[in-house]
Design a protein around this motif. Sequence first.
Motif: not given
Lengths: 339, 339
Positions: B190-194, B255, B185
Amino acid sequence: MNHKNETILLAHGSGGKVMYELIHDIIAPATGMKVFNDSATIDLGAFEGHTIAFTTDSYVVSPIFFPGGDIGKLAVFGTVNDLAMVGAEPRCLSTGFIIEEGFPISDFIKVLESIREASEEAGVRIVTGDTKVVNKGKGDGIFINTSGIGLVREGINISPSNIKIDDRIIVSGTIGNHGVAVMAERNGLSFSPPVVSDTRPLNGILAKILDRYGTEIHALRDPTRGGLATTLKEMAIESSLCIEIYEEALPVNPQVAGACEILGIDPLYVANEGIFVAFVNGNVAESIIDILHGHPYGRDARIIGKVLDTPSEKVLLRTRLGGTRLVEMLPGEQLPRIC
Amino acid sequence: MNHKNETILLAHGSGGKVMYELIHDIIAPATGMKVFNDSATIDLGAFEGHTIAFTTDSYVVSPIFFPGGDIGKLAVFGTVNDLAMVGAEPRCLSTGFIIEEGFPISDFIKVLESIREASEEAGVRIVTGDTKVVNKGKGDGIFINTSGIGLVREGINISPSNIKIDDRIIVSGTIGNHGVAVMAERNGLSFSPPVVSDTRPLNGILAKILDRYGTEIHALRDPTRGGLATTLKEMAIESSLCIEIYEEALPVNPQVAGACEILGIDPLYVANEGIFVAFVNGNVAESIIDILHGHPYGRDARIIGKVLDTPSEKVLLRTRLGGTRLVEMLPGEQLPRIC
């Protein structure tokens, strides 16, 4: 390892090795505390009353050192006094430090030593703590939170809702000393003799009157931020009664009165850190005053007024000239960061 | 009165009328708290154990809103978790706000609502509070101190000094989520999924295992600042024993593992806010894992190691490749203001 010429780093709040060393090498020796777990466990074994008191305050006073005290003493005594105001014997405190990166470790040590002395004087133990560090420019030297636990005496009922018509109102000492001392320090003013803050613990002096007249003492409060005026107005609202005070009875140190006159402020609105207001049964008010006069923190105690039925929720000041003025809460801000 | 487009003023910390209105018009409605006295009195009537737990933490996380939580949730759950780690049932919290002049009241309301939701989830009451305001540029939005009181279960003894040789070490969930979520943040990653913070209360899941296996659970701690590595090293020192952990057993969300690899940091040192480490009797370790897997906050629980006699005060990591590496505390600072 000599840390005296060093300053606080972000790493001192990391939770890692540097913080571990700060706690073991600086905080523990300066305060005499043992190094603690995140949570303290406290044995209430000898405690039969079942009621504890719990309070919290953060201290952001500026400057952190001022005539008559410093942020460390203030943090201990302020929280001790909040516990004392509900008739509790203060027992344990926590200390939470928020330190700005670059704060001198020598100043931190002074504050810690002051915390130790103050907790010894008040008879409380520091049992748990926390240290956080914020980036330079995101704090202001040091802020301290102290929370506290006390044991409430049995058989007493101290609350504004317990105030009764004809109660006498006692103030335990002169008003305005703390606010004027901090303001003078902040603005480079000096008085002769100097005005010093009244930062001090009230549990000892209160014990003297609670032990003797516990059931006759109906309400207590320490008039800190907002001063005596704001405290009395709150108590008038909370009791739904009327408070009448006499201007000529208000104890004010002459230097404080002079400073307030020059600065155009009213000592009724200036913060205090070492006095209390008590609402007591009129029959014992003079006896309580006698007890207070026998204690070093109560030599200037006075009966300043009494409680009337109406007008409800009002504070009336009977002036020296025979007039009456309504006392309201502090309207805006007078002395930011006074505690 | 609509305060939503307003900002915090110094007068909100004055102790006077403007602060009185802030407490009555904003803090009380948003939190559902009753307006409190400076000190709360708490009846421990039904409490026969005689031992209470007491803790404090200040929260200075930046930014104050992050994926999976915010400073309000963190302040409630962090302190609840510290109480839970000594085997206490959390009961009451205090909230101390240090707000920077100019902070949006709409953000303050969001934080207060979050405190209300979090305290409801954790089953604790906010019973006392304090609000201070510092000048613009002397703080950073909002800092929150929460202190807490809990009641310690009878018949348990949770302490690092109680750790025994052959104890199994359990971690209740994946490591590193909170630190990576806040860092992402902060840096616009950003990550996917966050990746979301694991900010959550641990008293409920701990109650499940303490109720069943209280005497077999020897030590507990939540690995926050400094991460799991620092916590294990502290426990090795405090127990004077050796802790052996297996790299392949460490639960890490993919992640989080990827983010740590890119950023060159070790998830063992990244802060967590919703997992605990337990040192338990080897005979019941698998049964405890089964209980944890049945709770939403324990689905990723694992046995990650065991306790050896020597080398004393060391943490040994058995790597995937069959090597051994010594685990030390976080050496400097990795992610300032993570909580």
